[in-house]
Design a protein around this motif. Structure first.
Motif, PDB file in Angstrom:
ATOM      1  N   SER A   1      -2.770  12.688  10.389  1.00 19.23           N
ATOM      2  CA  SER A   1      -2.191  11.725  11.263  1.00 19.23           C
ATOM      3  C   SER A   1      -1.262  10.845  10.121  1.00 19.23           C
ATOM      4  O   SER A   1      -0.477  10.025  10.606  1.00 19.23           O
ATOM      5  CB  SER A   1      -2.985  10.809  11.884  1.00 19.23           C
ATOM      6  N   THR A   2      -1.594  10.900   8.680  1.00 14.28           N
ATOM      7  CA  THR A   2      -0.620  10.174   7.611  1.00 14.28           C
ATOM      8  C   THR A   2      -0.520  10.947   6.696  1.00 14.28           C
ATOM      9  O   THR A   2      -1.321  12.179   6.375  1.00 14.28           O
ATOM     10  CB  THR A   2      -1.565   8.774   7.334  1.00 14.28           C
ATOM     11  N   VAL A   3       0.418  10.903   6.001  1.00 16.83           N
ATOM     12  CA  VAL A   3       0.824  11.746   4.900  1.00 16.83           C
ATOM     13  C   VAL A   3      -0.211  11.243   3.657  1.00 16.83           C
ATOM     14  O   VAL A   3      -0.213  10.391   3.220  1.00 16.83           O
ATOM     15  CB  VAL A   3       2.255  11.505   4.236  1.00 16.83           C
ATOM     16  N   PRO A   4      -0.817  12.237   3.036  1.00 18.16           N
ATOM     17  CA  PRO A   4      -2.017  11.984   2.134  1.00 18.16           C
ATOM     18  C   PRO A   4      -1.151  11.821   0.727  1.00 18.16           C
ATOM     19  O   PRO A   4      -1.503  12.415  -0.282  1.00 18.16           O
ATOM     20  CB  PRO A   4      -2.817  13.380   1.943  1.00 18.16           C
ATOM     21  N   THR A   5      -0.451  10.747   0.518  1.00 19.35           N
ATOM     22  CA  THR A   5       0.224  10.338  -0.498  1.00 19.35           C
ATOM     23  C   THR A   5      -0.736  10.392  -1.890  1.00 19.35           C
ATOM     24  O   THR A   5      -0.398  10.981  -2.993  1.00 19.35           O
ATOM     25  CB  THR A   5       0.868   8.912  -0.413  1.00 19.35           C
ATOM     26  N   ASN A   6      -1.907  10.019  -1.886  1.00 21.01           N
ATOM     27  CA  ASN A   6      -2.617   9.648  -3.057  1.00 21.01           C
ATOM     28  C   ASN A   6      -3.031  10.892  -3.608  1.00 21.01           C
ATOM     29  O   ASN A   6      -3.179  11.353  -4.766  1.00 21.01           O
ATOM     30  CB  ASN A   6      -3.862   8.866  -2.701  1.00 21.01           C
TER      31      ASN A   6
ATOM     32  N   ILE B   1      -7.504  20.815   9.646  1.00 24.60           N
ATOM     33  CA  ILE B   1      -7.675  19.414   8.459  1.00 24.60           C
ATOM     34  C   ILE B   1      -7.199  18.194   9.126  1.00 24.60           C
ATOM     35  O   ILE B   1      -6.054  18.073   9.228  1.00 24.60           O
ATOM     36  CB  ILE B   1      -6.853  19.901   7.275  1.00 24.60           C
ATOM     37  N   SER B   2      -8.028  17.163   8.910  1.00 22.59           N
ATOM     38  CA  SER B   2      -7.692  15.831   9.432  1.00 22.59           C
ATOM     39  C   SER B   2      -7.950  15.101   8.398  1.00 22.59           C
ATOM     40  O   SER B   2      -7.467  13.793   8.487  1.00 22.59           O
ATOM     41  CB  SER B   2      -8.503  15.468  10.736  1.00 22.59           C
ATOM     42  N   ARG B   3      -8.634  15.377   7.195  1.00 21.70           N
ATOM     43  CA  ARG B   3      -8.874  14.522   6.116  1.00 21.70           C
ATOM     44  C   ARG B   3      -8.923  15.078   4.767  1.00 21.70           C
ATOM     45  O   ARG B   3      -9.469  16.325   4.781  1.00 21.70           O
ATOM     46  CB  ARG B   3     -10.370  13.976   6.195  1.00 21.70           C
ATOM     47  N   ILE B   4      -8.020  14.442   3.981  1.00 23.37           N
ATOM     48  CA  ILE B   4      -8.080  14.980   2.477  1.00 23.37           C
ATOM     49  C   ILE B   4      -8.482  13.977   1.479  1.00 23.37           C
ATOM     50  O   ILE B   4      -7.767  12.773   1.471  1.00 23.37           O
ATOM     51  CB  ILE B   4      -6.558  15.484   2.130  1.00 23.37           C
ATOM     52  N   GLU B   5      -9.341  14.181   0.788  1.00 16.89           N
ATOM     53  CA  GLU B   5     -10.044  13.118  -0.161  1.00 16.89           C
ATOM     54  C   GLU B   5      -9.055  12.989  -1.222  1.00 16.89           C
ATOM     55  O   GLU B   5      -8.178  14.060  -1.615  1.00 16.89           O
ATOM     56  CB  GLU B   5     -11.059  13.395  -0.743  1.00 16.89           C
TER      57      GLU B   5
ATOM     58  N   SER C   1      -0.190  13.163  -5.296  1.00 17.75           N
ATOM     59  CA  SER C   1       0.287  12.367  -6.647  1.00 17.75           C
ATOM     60  C   SER C   1      -0.329  13.203  -7.752  1.00 17.75           C
ATOM     61  O   SER C   1      -0.131  13.200  -8.944  1.00 17.75           O
ATOM     62  CB  SER C   1      -0.303  10.950  -6.685  1.00 17.75           C
ATOM     63  N   LEU C   2      -1.398  13.981  -7.598  1.00 18.08           N
ATOM     64  CA  LEU C   2      -1.855  14.797  -8.643  1.00 18.08           C
ATOM     65  C   LEU C   2      -1.145  16.123  -8.746  1.00 18.08           C
ATOM     66  O   LEU C   2      -1.487  16.933  -9.962  1.00 18.08           O
ATOM     67  CB  LEU C   2      -3.247  15.123  -8.309  1.00 18.08           C
ATOM     68  N   LEU C   3      -0.385  16.177  -8.012  1.00 17.33           N
ATOM     69  CA  LEU C   3       0.519  17.708  -8.290  1.00 17.33           C
ATOM     70  C   LEU C   3       1.766  17.628  -8.758  1.00 17.33           C
ATOM     71  O   LEU C   3       2.769  17.838  -7.942  1.00 17.33           O
ATOM     72  CB  LEU C   3       0.669  18.242  -6.888  1.00 17.33           C
ATOM     73  N   GLY C   4       1.819  17.221  -9.852  1.00 14.85           N
ATOM     74  CA  GLY C   4       3.184  16.966 -10.661  1.00 14.85           C
ATOM     75  C   GLY C   4       3.988  18.260 -10.825  1.00 14.85           C
ATOM     76  O   GLY C   4       5.246  17.848 -11.235  1.00 14.85           O
TER      77      GLY C   4
ATOM     78  N   PRO D   1       6.126   6.394   5.695  1.00 15.54           N
ATOM     79  CA  PRO D   1       6.231   5.143   5.038  1.00 15.54           C
ATOM     80  C   PRO D   1       7.216   5.133   3.513  1.00 15.54           C
ATOM     81  O   PRO D   1       7.624   6.254   3.288  1.00 15.54           O
ATOM     82  CB  PRO D   1       4.752   4.698   4.590  1.00 15.54           C
ATOM     83  N   ASP D   2       7.238   4.123   2.903  1.00 20.95           N
ATOM     84  CA  ASP D   2       7.990   4.303   1.832  1.00 20.95           C
ATOM     85  C   ASP D   2       7.174   4.795   0.819  1.00 20.95           C
ATOM     86  O   ASP D   2       6.001   5.037   0.608  1.00 20.95           O
ATOM     87  CB  ASP D   2       8.205   2.607   1.065  1.00 20.95           C
ATOM     88  N   ASP D   3       7.896   5.819  -0.103  1.00 17.89           N
ATOM     89  CA  ASP D   3       7.160   6.495  -1.310  1.00 17.89           C
ATOM     90  C   ASP D   3       5.984   7.394  -0.937  1.00 17.89           C
ATOM     91  O   ASP D   3       5.056   7.637  -1.466  1.00 17.89           O
ATOM     92  CB  ASP D   3       6.605   5.519  -2.458  1.00 17.89           C
ATOM     93  N   ALA D   4       6.382   8.018   0.516  1.00 20.69           N
ATOM     94  CA  ALA D   4       5.366   8.928   0.885  1.00 20.69           C
ATOM     95  C   ALA D   4       5.044  10.081   0.069  1.00 20.69           C
ATOM     96  O   ALA D   4       4.012  10.549   0.145  1.00 20.69           O
ATOM     97  CB  ALA D   4       6.145   9.323   2.302  1.00 20.69           C
ATOM     98  N   PHE D   5       5.995  10.635  -0.977  1.00 25.78           N
ATOM     99  CA  PHE D   5       5.661  11.733  -1.664  1.00 25.78           C
ATOM    100  C   PHE D   5       6.068  11.374  -3.110  1.00 25.78           C
ATOM    101  O   PHE D   5       6.383  11.951  -3.888  1.00 25.78           O
ATOM    102  CB  PHE D   5       6.748  12.842  -1.352  1.00 25.78           C
ATOM    103  N   ALA D   6       5.392  10.157  -3.390  1.00 26.28           N
ATOM    104  CA  ALA D   6       5.335   9.562  -4.845  1.00 26.28           C
ATOM    105  C   ALA D   6       4.706  10.548  -5.658  1.00 26.28           C
ATOM    106  O   ALA D   6       3.473  11.117  -5.369  1.00 26.28           O
ATOM    107  CB  ALA D   6       4.962   8.201  -4.864  1.00 26.28           C
ATOM    108  N   GLY D   7       5.149  10.720  -6.931  1.00 20.87           N
ATOM    109  CA  GLY D   7       4.449  11.507  -7.712  1.00 20.87           C
ATOM    110  C   GLY D   7       4.751  13.027  -7.824  1.00 20.87           C
ATOM    111  O   GLY D   7       4.493  13.782  -8.743  1.00 20.87           O
ATOM    112  N   LEU D   8       5.499  13.436  -6.823  1.00 25.02           N
ATOM    113  CA  LEU D   8       6.218  14.906  -6.760  1.00 25.02           C
ATOM    114  C   LEU D   8       7.545  15.077  -7.334  1.00 25.02           C
ATOM    115  O   LEU D   8       8.498  15.449  -6.506  1.00 25.02           O
ATOM    116  CB  LEU D   8       6.009  15.399  -5.478  1.00 25.02           C
TER     117      LEU D   8
END
Length: 512
Positions: free
Chosen positions: A183-188, A158-162, A191-194, A210-217
């Motif tokens: 290659s990057t944290v799929p932060t967006n 997996i290289s892409r997560i929508e 954020s749906l996984l509260g 980056p800042d707030d890499a795991f925002a919403g968790l």
């Protein structure tokens, strides 16, 4: 009665038929409603099994697809098709499996899944897709799984997560995305996984958080970044994780301990941070982690020294592992002091030659492992030899040098073997205390004398003057005018002296 007997016979015959249709190499149990087919060389799903079975395990076979035979087993609760040759899953393959709670499709060759792949699995709580060939996750791919609690997507490509790939997974608590090609944290997407409690995203290629890499968790308790390729972590990368209890940063490329980045994780209890590139654990390396209980630094190949106060902020530490650090030779004095709850210490397989008693107080420990170190056995280790004899559950320590003690166990040596002149370390301590006390007392006396030197000098002069005056008064003759007046005799009343007689000297009258 006849009807009852007929019914019993029918049930028995159906069971007998079901057992008779059990494929070769399978184990079919109609009492427990479990069918297990491991390494049975099956290339298609069996069609004639008991339709009431609840657990179907067809593991390590050659099945390439899920065909229409699946519709006959509507009572299934557990389906394991791992280690087969599945390439794809046809649409509506599970349309009749409303009772399945666990589905294991790991170790196959599945290259894609869509939002229709799992349609019908409304009771599913565990989905295992580990070690397949998935390359991307599209929006809503798991939206038909409202009760899913654990999703394993590890060891794919997996290289892409929508952004809305995890939409609908409101009950998800455990997510594995480790060993993929992100290659990057799929932060967006996260954020749906509260409700997520565990996230495993190691063995990817992030390089930077980056800042707030795991925002919403907000409910995340476990974060695994093992081998994520991290060179750098932003100061606020872990912001928004107030309940994080366990963090794994093993196997990255961090050159220093990320003290500032970790300081906001005030509820962190377990930190594993070995196999990184830092050279030293500086004082206050883990500042802010006041609830830390377990710290593991294993395999840090560049680590050489641990400074005094490295764990000073972590008074709740119960277990410290500093093992397999091939260059670690120096633990400064008091490194492990001030940790009242510390019970387990592992210093195994480092480069430690000696260990001073001031590094830590070992009497409260339950476990101590100093094995596989090049220990130099001399009088400095007498305290450790005594401790080992008091603690039978401590690991054995072998001497590496000097030559005459090589391979001998420290526990078996005595003070003479270790070359101690003064055998009793407690006696040394007492002598030191007495010497220090005497020096302190002398210094105090000198200080007092110096401070009051003027007043003491004046008193000493007064004392000498008064003493001289008394002595003078004692030897004064009574014939003086003053003495007479004191005695009440006026000089005019005193009789005249007799005439001087030659050859006789007058005898003075002294006051008695």
């Amino acid at each position: 009665m006849v009807l009852f007997i007929s019914l019993e016979l029918l049930i028995w015959r159906s069971g007998a038929v079901a057992l008779a249709n059990c494929p070769t190499g399978c184990n079919c149990n109609d009492d427990t409603l479990v069918v297990v087919c491991e390494e049975s060389r099956l290339d298609v799903l069996p069609i004639a099994l008991n339709p009431s079975i609840q657990r179907l395990i067809i593991r390590n076979n050659k099945i390439k697809t899920i065909d229409s035979s699946m519709q006959f087993y509507t009572e299934l609760q557990h389906l394991d098709l791992s280690q087969n040759h599945l390439v794809n899953i046809p649409m509506n393959s599970f349309a009749y499996q409303h009772k399945i709670q666990e589905l294991h499709l790991n170790h196959n060759k599945i290259s894609s899944v869509t939002n229709t792949t799992f349609q019908g699995l409304t009771s599913l709580t565990v989905l295992n897709l580990k070690r397949n060939f998935l390359e991307e996750l599209t929006n809503g791919v798991f939206s038909t799984l409202p009760r899913l609690e654990e999703l394993n997507l590890g060891q794919n490509r997996i290289s892409r997560i929508e952004p809305r790939a995890f939409a609908g997974l409101s009950a998800l608590r455990i997510l594995y995305l480790d060993d993929n090609q992100l290659s990057t944290v799929p932060t967006n997407s996260f954020s749906l996984l509260g409700s997520l409690a565990e996230l495993h995203v190691g063995l990817n290629a992030f390089s930077f958080l980056p800042d707030d890499a795991f925002a919403g968790l907000n409910r995340l308790a476990v974060l695994d970044l093992n081998g994520a390729g991290l060179f750098n972590i932003s100061d606020n990368a872990f912001r928004g994780l107030p309940g994080l209890r366990s963090l794994n940063l093993v196997g990255n490329r961090l050159s220093v301990v990320p003290t500032q980045q970790l300081s906001g994780l005030t509820r962190l209890e377990e930190l594993t941070i070995g196999q990184n590139d830092f050279l030293v654990l500086e004082s206050h390396s883990f500042k802010g982690l006041k609830n830390l209980k377990l710290l593991d630094i294993t395999g840090a190949t560049q680590l050489e020294r641990i400074e005094k106060g490295a764990f000073e902020d972590n008074i709740n530490l119960e277990s410290i592992t500093l093992a397999n650090n091939k260059k670690l030779s120096v633990l400064e004095d008091c490194t492990l002091l001030g940790l009242p709850k510390l019970k387990h210490v592992s210093l195994k397989d480092n480069a430690i030659l000696t260990l001073r008693e001031t590094v830590f107080v070992g009497k409260e420990l339950r476990q101590l492992d100093l094995s596989e170190n090049p220990i130099f056995c001399d009088c400095q280790l007498l305290w450790l030899e005594e401790l080992l004899n008091d603690k039978s559950n401590f690991t054995q320590i072998q001497c590496a040098s000097p030559e005459h003690l090589k391979d001998k166990y420290l526990r078996t040596l005595n003070a003479e073997d270790l070359g101690c002149v003064l055998h009793d370390t407690r006696q040394q301590t007492i002598i030191c205390i007495v010497v220090v006390a005497c020096v302190a007392a002398i210094f105090t006396i000198v200080l007092i004398l110096y401070k009051y030197r003027k007043s003491m000098h004046e008193k000493l002069k007064d004392y000498k003057w008064n003493k001289g005056r008394k002595n003078l008064d004692y030897h004064k003759p009574i014939s003086t005018e003053e003495d007479c007046i004191v005695r009440g005799i006026h000089p005019s009343q005193y009789p005249a002296p007799p005439p001087h007689t030659p050859g006789l000297r007058p005898i003075p009258v002294t006051e008695l």
